[in-house]
Design an enzyme around this catalytic site. Sequence first.
Site, PDB file in Angstrom:
ATOM      1  N   SER A 132      -4.372   8.384   2.817  1.00 42.79           N
ATOM      2  CA  SER A 132      -3.409   8.000   3.857  1.00 42.79           C
ATOM      3  C   SER A 132      -3.618   8.782   5.135  1.00 42.79           C
ATOM      4  O   SER A 132      -4.068   9.923   5.112  1.00 42.79           O
ATOM      5  CB  SER A 132      -1.978   8.227   3.366  1.00 42.79           C
ATOM      6  OG  SER A 132      -1.100   7.917   4.429  1.00 42.79           O
ATOM      7  N   LYS A 187       0.067   5.802  -3.867  1.00 44.59           N
ATOM      8  CA  LYS A 187      -0.255   5.430  -2.480  1.00 44.59           C
ATOM      9  C   LYS A 187       0.499   4.151  -2.090  1.00 44.59           C
ATOM     10  O   LYS A 187       0.987   4.010  -0.970  1.00 44.59           O
ATOM     11  CB  LYS A 187      -1.770   5.245  -2.310  1.00 44.59           C
ATOM     12  CG  LYS A 187      -2.193   4.662  -0.960  1.00 44.59           C
ATOM     13  CD  LYS A 187      -1.885   5.608   0.162  1.00 44.59           C
ATOM     14  CE  LYS A 187      -2.089   5.174   1.577  1.00 44.59           C
ATOM     15  NZ  LYS A 187      -2.723   3.997   2.000  1.00 44.59           N
ATOM     16  N   HIS A 190       4.012   5.089  -1.391  1.00 40.26           N
ATOM     17  CA  HIS A 190       3.981   5.785  -0.090  1.00 40.26           C
ATOM     18  C   HIS A 190       4.050   4.746   1.028  1.00 40.26           C
ATOM     19  O   HIS A 190       4.820   4.880   1.982  1.00 40.26           O
ATOM     20  CB  HIS A 190       2.698   6.626   0.013  1.00 40.26           C
ATOM     21  CG  HIS A 190       2.323   7.018   1.418  1.00 40.26           C
ATOM     22  ND1 HIS A 190       1.763   6.122   2.314  1.00 40.26           N
ATOM     23  CD2 HIS A 190       2.438   8.186   2.088  1.00 40.26           C
ATOM     24  CE1 HIS A 190       1.563   6.725   3.471  1.00 40.26           C
ATOM     25  NE2 HIS A 190       1.964   7.978   3.359  1.00 40.26           N
ATOM     26  N   ASN A 191       3.255   3.693   0.907  1.00 41.71           N
ATOM     27  CA  ASN A 191       3.256   2.657   1.954  1.00 41.71           C
ATOM     28  C   ASN A 191       4.588   1.913   2.001  1.00 41.71           C
ATOM     29  O   ASN A 191       5.058   1.561   3.085  1.00 41.71           O
ATOM     30  CB  ASN A 191       2.118   1.656   1.728  1.00 41.71           C
ATOM     31  CG  ASN A 191       0.768   2.243   2.093  1.00 41.71           C
ATOM     32  OD1 ASN A 191       0.606   3.462   2.147  1.00 41.71           O
ATOM     33  ND2 ASN A 191      -0.204   1.396   2.346  1.00 41.71           N
ATOM     34  N   GLU A 194       6.858   4.004   3.811  1.00 38.81           N
ATOM     35  CA  GLU A 194       6.460   3.903   5.233  1.00 38.81           C
ATOM     36  C   GLU A 194       7.091   2.645   5.875  1.00 38.81           C
ATOM     37  O   GLU A 194       7.611   2.712   6.993  1.00 38.81           O
ATOM     38  CB  GLU A 194       4.933   3.840   5.269  1.00 38.81           C
ATOM     39  CG  GLU A 194       4.285   3.689   6.609  1.00 38.81           C
ATOM     40  CD  GLU A 194       2.759   3.529   6.430  1.00 38.81           C
ATOM     41  OE1 GLU A 194       2.125   4.337   5.716  1.00 38.81           O
ATOM     42  OE2 GLU A 194       2.198   2.578   7.003  1.00 38.81           O
TER      43      GLU A 194
HETATM   44  P1  NBP Z   1     -11.723  -2.833   5.730  1.00 37.07           P
HETATM   45  O1  NBP Z   1     -10.641  -2.916   4.727  1.00 37.07           O
HETATM   46  O2  NBP Z   1     -11.619  -3.608   6.975  1.00 37.07           O
HETATM   47  O3  NBP Z   1     -13.099  -3.248   4.982  1.00 37.07           O
HETATM   48  C1  NBP Z   1     -14.319  -3.280   5.665  1.00 37.07           C
HETATM   49  C2  NBP Z   1     -15.426  -2.689   4.817  1.00 37.07           C
HETATM   50  O4  NBP Z   1     -15.540  -3.426   3.581  1.00 37.07           O
HETATM   51  C3  NBP Z   1     -16.774  -2.791   5.511  1.00 37.07           C
HETATM   52  O5  NBP Z   1     -17.530  -1.653   5.188  1.00 37.07           O
HETATM   53  C4  NBP Z   1     -17.364  -4.045   4.896  1.00 37.07           C
HETATM   54  O6  NBP Z   1     -18.745  -4.132   4.951  1.00 37.07           O
HETATM   55  C5  NBP Z   1     -16.905  -3.856   3.467  1.00 37.07           C
HETATM   56  N1  NBP Z   1     -17.049  -5.071   2.660  1.00 37.07           N
HETATM   57  C6  NBP Z   1     -16.385  -6.238   2.702  1.00 37.07           C
HETATM   58 BR1  NBP Z   1     -15.088  -6.672   3.909  1.00 37.07          BR
HETATM   59  N2  NBP Z   1     -16.780  -7.114   1.788  1.00 37.07           N
HETATM   60  C7  NBP Z   1     -17.763  -6.485   1.127  1.00 37.07           C
HETATM   61  C8  NBP Z   1     -18.574  -6.863   0.047  1.00 37.07           C
HETATM   62  N3  NBP Z   1     -18.437  -8.040  -0.525  1.00 37.07           N
HETATM   63  N4  NBP Z   1     -19.499  -5.983  -0.391  1.00 37.07           N
HETATM   64  C9  NBP Z   1     -19.627  -4.781   0.193  1.00 37.07           C
HETATM   65  N5  NBP Z   1     -18.879  -4.351   1.224  1.00 37.07           N
HETATM   66  C10 NBP Z   1     -17.948  -5.190   1.674  1.00 37.07           C
HETATM   67  O7  NBP Z   1     -12.031  -1.298   6.087  1.00 37.07           O
HETATM   68  P2  NBP Z   1     -11.036  -0.105   6.434  1.00 37.07           P
HETATM   69  O8  NBP Z   1      -9.963  -0.515   7.355  1.00 37.07           O
HETATM   70  O9  NBP Z   1     -11.916   1.036   6.780  1.00 37.07           O
HETATM   71  O10 NBP Z   1     -10.347   0.206   5.029  1.00 37.07           O
HETATM   72  C11 NBP Z   1     -11.076   0.554   3.853  1.00 37.07           C
HETATM   73  C12 NBP Z   1     -10.076   0.692   2.707  1.00 37.07           C
HETATM   74  O11 NBP Z   1      -9.153   1.735   3.026  1.00 37.07           O
HETATM   75  C13 NBP Z   1      -9.226  -0.555   2.462  1.00 37.07           C
HETATM   76  O12 NBP Z   1      -8.925  -0.669   1.107  1.00 37.07           O
HETATM   77  C14 NBP Z   1      -7.967  -0.277   3.241  1.00 37.07           C
HETATM   78  O13 NBP Z   1      -6.852  -0.990   2.740  1.00 37.07           O
HETATM   79  C15 NBP Z   1      -7.817   1.219   3.020  1.00 37.07           C
HETATM   80  N6  NBP Z   1      -7.053   1.920   4.061  1.00 37.07           N
HETATM   81  C16 NBP Z   1      -7.156   1.574   5.365  1.00 37.07           C
HETATM   82  C17 NBP Z   1      -6.427   2.266   6.324  1.00 37.07           C
HETATM   83  C18 NBP Z   1      -6.545   1.937   7.794  1.00 37.07           C
HETATM   84  O14 NBP Z   1      -5.796   2.525   8.573  1.00 37.07           O
HETATM   85  N7  NBP Z   1      -7.441   1.052   8.187  1.00 37.07           N
HETATM   86  C19 NBP Z   1      -5.599   3.326   5.924  1.00 37.07           C
HETATM   87  C20 NBP Z   1      -5.548   3.681   4.583  1.00 37.07           C
HETATM   88  C21 NBP Z   1      -6.273   2.970   3.665  1.00 37.07           C
HETATM   89  P3  NBP Z   1     -19.447  -4.916   6.148  1.00 37.07           P
HETATM   90  O15 NBP Z   1     -19.465  -3.971   7.305  1.00 37.07           O
HETATM   91  O16 NBP Z   1     -20.792  -5.232   5.621  1.00 37.07           O
HETATM   92  O17 NBP Z   1     -18.639  -6.147   6.432  1.00 37.07           O
END
Ligand code: NBP
Length: 485
Positions: A132, A187, A190-191, A194
Site C-alpha cells: 500500500s 490489504k 485496508h482498502n 480507505e
Molecule cells: P497494473 O495493474 O496497471 O498492471 C500493469 C502490469 O501488468 C504491466 O506490467 C503489464 O505488462 C502487466 N500485465 C498485464 Br496488464 N497483463 C499481463 C499478462 N497477461 N502477462 C504479463 N504481464 C501482464 O499495474 P500497477 O498499477 O503498477 O499495479 C500492479 C499491482 O499492484 C496491481 O495488482 C494493483 O492492483 C496493485 N496496486 C496498485 C496500486 C496503484 O496505486 N497503482 C497501489 C497498490 C497496489 P505490460 O506492460 O506488458 O502490459
Amino acid sequence: MAPPTRIGLAGLAVMGQNLALNIAEKGFPISVYNRTTSKVDETVERAKQEGDLPVYGFHDPESFIQSIQKPRVVIMLVKAGAPVDQTIKTLSAYMDKGDCIIDGGNEWYENTERREKEMPGLGLLYLGMGVSGGEEGARNGPSLMPGGSFEAYKYIEDILLKVAAQVPDSGPCVTYIGKGGSGNFVKMVHNGIEYGDMQLIAEAYDVLKSVGKLSNEELHSVFSEWNKGELLSFLIEITADIFGIKDDKADGYLVDKVLDKTGMKGTGKWTVQQAADLSVAAPTIAASLDSRFLSGLKEERVEAAKVFKSGGFGDILTDQVVDKAKLIDDVRQALYASKICSYAQGMNLIRAKSIEKGWDLKLGELARIWKGGCIIRAIFLDRIKKAYDRNPELANLLVDPEFAKEIIDRQSAWRRVVCLAINSGISTPGMSTSLAYFDTYRRERVPANLVQAQRDYFGAHTYERVDMDGSFHTEWFKIAKKLQD
Ligand code: NBP
C-alpha cells in the site's frame, strides 16, 4: 556489480518500477523484467538517473530468472487475476525447487490460496503480499502485508524491513501477517477502510461547503488545521492540498472542475461482500461503496435534480444562518467519531475472517504497520494499536475505555452535524450510518424482538425469550384471528 542479483521483480508498471528502484536503493541488486520490454529499458534508465542504482534489465524470462541468486525470489507486480497466472506460468518454467514467488498485487485472497496450493507441485514457495501507498509509497517506503509461506518470508525479511516505510518509535511498516491469503485479505480490508475514510472526508467537505458556505481558501485552512490534531493523516493532508490548487486551464480552483463521479477497482466491493458473507456489520464501508455507485449515475442525477427543482425542491433545503466556527468544530468531531466506527468495522471483519481461517491475526500489529507508508496512515492508528495492546480480545473498538470516552465527548456535535445535514438535504451516508452503528451497538435492547416475532408469525422461525431458556413458537395468526372474532 554483475548478476547474480539478490532478488527479481516482474511487472514494471507504476508499482513495480517504483518498488524495484526502492529495493535497489536500499542496497539489494535487483533484476527486472516486463512483458513489454520497453518498460525494462525505461526502468534501467530511471535507475541510472536516480543515482546509478543496481537495477539489471532483462528482455526474456529465462535470462531474468537465471540472473537471480538461489534460492531465487521474484516479486510480481502485474494486474491481478489472469495476468498473475500467466506470469507464474512464464517464470516458473525456469525456476528451481525452493525458489519463491511473491505476488505484490491487489489479488483476491482465494486466488492466492489456490496458487499457494499449486506451488508444492512446482517445488516453489509462495507469498501474497499487499503493498500500500501507491506510486510514492512503492518508491520511498510502502506498508507491506506479506502472507503465506513463513519460510519464504524469513528469506526476504531483511529486504522488506529496509524497503518498508520507517516510522519512528514503531519501526518498519511490515510484519508477517499470517498463513494463506491473509496478506491479501488484510490489504483488501485496508482498502475498504480507505473507502470509508475518503467518504467521511468528502461528507465533511460537503457540509462545510454547502451548508457552511466555506470557500476553497477556508477549506484549505480548516483541513490544514485539522491535520495538526487528532485527525492528522495522509488523507486529510492531501485534502488540504487539493483545496489550495488553482485550475491551470481556466479560472478558479481545480477541485470545482473535477467531475463528481468516483471510480473504483474492486477492493471496496470485495470488502463489503466479505462483510456480508461473515455476517459482520460494516455499514460505513458499505455506505462509501454505495456512494461511489450513486456518484456514477451522473446523468440520472442531473435529470432527477431537474424533476425536484421544478417541484420547488432546491439543492439545499434550508438557508439557515450557521455559526461557521461552531460548525467547523462540530464537523471535525463528527468526522473523528465516524472514523472510529469505520475502523471498528474493518477490524472486526479481519478478526472474523482470522477466526474462520485460523490465521491468528494480530489486530494491534496491523494498526502498527498501517501507521506509515499506506494511504490510511494516521496518528489515529497509534490509538488503535494501544487499544488492542490493552486488550487483544477487545470485542469492538467502541468499548475500549479511551475510544468510548472520545465518542461520548463528541456525540453531541456528531448528532448536530447529522441533523443539520438531514434538514438541509445534504446526504451524509457515512456519518449517519456510523452514528446508527454506534446507537445500535450501545443499546441493550433493540427492536429486533419485533422482527423476530414477525418471522415467527409468518414463517414459524421460532424465537427465544428474555425470561426463560428454550426455543418457542406461537400461533400468532390463530390468536390474532380469535381476538378479531
Ligand atoms: P497494473 O495493474 O496497471 O498492471 C500493469 C502490469 O501488468 C504491466 O506490467 C503489464 O505488462 C502487466 N500485465 C498485464 Br496488464 N497483463 C499481463 C499478462 N497477461 N502477462 C504479463 N504481464 C501482464 O499495474 P500497477 O498499477 O503498477 O499495479 C500492479 C499491482 O499492484 C496491481 O495488482 C494493483 O492492483 C496493485 N496496486 C496498485 C496500486 C496503484 O496505486 N497503482 C497501489 C497498490 C497496489 P505490460 O506492460 O506488458 O502490459
